[in-house]
Design an enzyme around this catalytic site. Structure first.
Site, PDB file in Angstrom:
ATOM      1  N   SER A 248       0.842  -1.191   0.000  1.00  0.00           N
ATOM      2  CA  SER A 248       0.000   0.000   0.000  1.00  0.00           C
ATOM      3  C   SER A 248       0.876   1.238   0.000  1.00  0.00           C
ATOM      4  O   SER A 248       2.016   1.219   0.454  1.00  0.00           O
ATOM      5  CB  SER A 248      -0.924   0.028   1.226  1.00  0.00           C
ATOM      6  N   LYS A 249       0.319   2.352  -0.518  1.00  0.00           N
ATOM      7  CA  LYS A 249       1.068   3.595  -0.596  1.00  0.00           C
ATOM      8  C   LYS A 249       1.343   4.177   0.781  1.00  0.00           C
ATOM      9  O   LYS A 249       2.278   4.948   0.954  1.00  0.00           O
ATOM     10  CB  LYS A 249       0.303   4.599  -1.465  1.00  0.00           C
ATOM     11  N   ARG A 250       0.537   3.822   1.787  1.00  0.00           N
ATOM     12  CA  ARG A 250       0.756   4.338   3.128  1.00  0.00           C
ATOM     13  C   ARG A 250       1.962   3.695   3.798  1.00  0.00           C
ATOM     14  O   ARG A 250       2.618   4.305   4.628  1.00  0.00           O
ATOM     15  CB  ARG A 250      -0.493   4.108   3.996  1.00  0.00           C
TER      16      ARG A 250
END
Length: 488
Positions: A248-250
């Site tokens: 995920s980008k987080r």
């Protein structure tokens, strides 16, 4: 044969968009069909204006081109869902008329309380159908009322929970709940819009991530209610972090597709890597082109286990592709990274371009990604007044014992007849090795490299000195010798 990828412009493009595009495109090019980009921008709360262009730019950078889309049109335009709102409402009205959907006036706070109660009682979560069979006035008399209403699908007791998947065979999905189809703002939810658009755009194969398996029964119901042929489904395994969590980008910068451009990965290496994550070409070779993948493509060769996104493996692949480049191509791809670091002007001068070209043979085999290059060659481009020694390298290499080594090297190089790699090598070896101080080359070169290049890791030393020039090389050696002496 028509396949599509449908990114949502809610931030930097996810690497999963490239992953899905690669497999869609490999199959559709083999079959001679059409590949469509459709922008699903109905999530207005998370919409970001620049995201759509980033999708186009990064997919083109990867060499994954499409036949139809918002940027180039096509027979099924428009290809942005926000421009198709008038398309969805008649289908919602048909579902309401046929008893497959109903109005729901429940407020967000009422729904939150309902979910909290279900979780506390360890019941399956899902809408409790409070609004089913009620008109507006009857519902308004009950708590938690809010206007305007949303539209929910009315899932029957026996929904289709089994389907055939090109990758996984027979799949059993969980029973769906009464999904919202039309939001209070008049925008369709993903589940309605994707079905309507896939049908109206003639999409024959829906290739998407495995996280959508649980939603497939909802989509099958809609296809059946509208009397439309179902497309063929193929659910790809999700990309995973090393700890097996969903990428995920987080949590992982590598989830951003633009990160690979910024770091200096080559598009051909990333294409190969993404293909390798989910697919095995005949012969199990690890290096293959998109054309080879497309020519041999077979859904039975797609792995169903979520592949680990191993950046070490990608670095190895990228290094392989960097070494395959011609020196001119390597210099051309490296130049923007040197410019971004402020080492070379933009546009570069003729002298700077010549310096970059001269560097290529020294560095092409020493970097895995192009963003490593500026630190490796900074010593050649910075003005002398800005040149600084790396404190760690200086602390290890510029000890008092290094002072006579640095001075001997400077004296020998000052007397070199010519300033070429062979003459520099000969002068250094004569002064420092068996005929001089009696040192081994590795030990002798350690302080010289720190003094001349400012770091412990650098291109080959004699070649670096030749590119740096006699005057700057001698100045740095003598300055380092003074620094290494006790009290320096």
């Amino acid at each position: 044969m028509r396949l599509r990828v449908a990114p949502s412009p809610t931030g930097d493009p996810h690497v999963g968009t490239a992953y899905m595009s690669l497999f869609n495109l490999a199959y559709v090019r083999q079959q001679g069909g059409q590949f469509v980009v459709r922008v699903e921008d109905t999530d207005r709360a998370r919409f970001r204006a620049d995201s759509e262009q980033q999708v186009y730019d990064t997919l083109r950078w990867l060499g994954l081109d499409w036949d139809e889309g918002p940027d180039r049109g096509g027979p099924y335009a428009p290809y942005r869902q926000s421009e198709r709102l008038q398309t969805y409402r008649p289908h919602v009205d048909a579902l309401l008329r046929d008893g497959h959907a109903y109005l729901c006036w429940c407020s967000p706070s009422r729904l939150a309380d309902m979910r909290e109660d279900q979780q506390r009682r360890k019941l399956p979560t899902g809408y409790d159908r409070m609004c089913v069979g009620l008109d507006r006035d009857a519902r308004a008399a009950l708590p938690g009322f809010q206007e305007p209403p949303v539209v929910r699908m009315l899932v029957p007791d026996d929904p289709p929970m089994h389907f055939v998947d090109l990758i996984r065979g027979d799949v059993s999905a969980p029973r769906p709940d009464d999904q919202v189809l039309l939001k209070a703002d008049g925008f369709p939810t993903y589940h309605l819009a994707v079905v309507v658009d896939d049908h109206l755009m003639g999409i024959t194969h829906v290739v998407r991530g495995e996280e959508w398996i649980s939603s497939t029964p909802k989509h099958l119901l809609l296809f059946d209610w509208f009397g439309w042929d179902r497309p063929v489904f193929a659910h790809m395994p999700l990309l995973r972090n090393v700890d097996r969590s969903k990428i995920s980008k987080r949590k992982n910068p590598a989830a951003r597709l633009t990160w690979f451009v910024e770091q200096g990965y080559l598009p051909e290496a990333l294409r190969n890597f993404l293909g390798l994550l989910g697919y095995s070409v005949p012969g199990e070779q690890e290096i293959f082109t998109f054309e080879e993948m497309s020519r041999t493509f077979d859904w039975s060769r797609v792995n169903t286990v979520g592949p680990v996104f191993d950046l070490d493996k990608l670095g190895w692949l990228n290094g392989h592709y960097l070494r395959k480049l011609s020196e001119g191509d390597f210099a051309e791809r490296a130049l923007p990274f040197l410019q971004r670091a402020g080492l070379v002007a933009d546009p570069a001068t003729r002298e700077e371009l010549a310096a970059v070209g001269a560097l290529v043979p020294l560095v092409q085999t020493r970097v895995a990604i192009l963003s490593e290059l500026p630190d490796l060659v900074r010593f050649l481009f910075v003005p002398e007044e800005a040149f600084a020694l790396d404190p760690v390298a200086a602390g290890k290499a510029l000890t008092p014992a290094a002072a006579p080594v640095l001075s001997a090297a400077a004296d020998a190089l000052e007397g070199a007849a010519t300033w070429t790699t062979p003459s520099v090598q000969e002068a250094l070896d004569g002064a420092l090795l068996e005929g001089g101080l009696g040192l081994k080359r590795g030990k002798a070169y350690l302080p010289l490299r720190a003094a001349v290049c400012g770091a412990a890791v650098a291109p080959p030393l004699p070649e670096s000195m030749v590119l740096l020039g006699r005057d700057r090389t001698l100045r740095r050696l003598r300055a380092a010798a003074a620094l290494a002496r006790p009290g320096g």
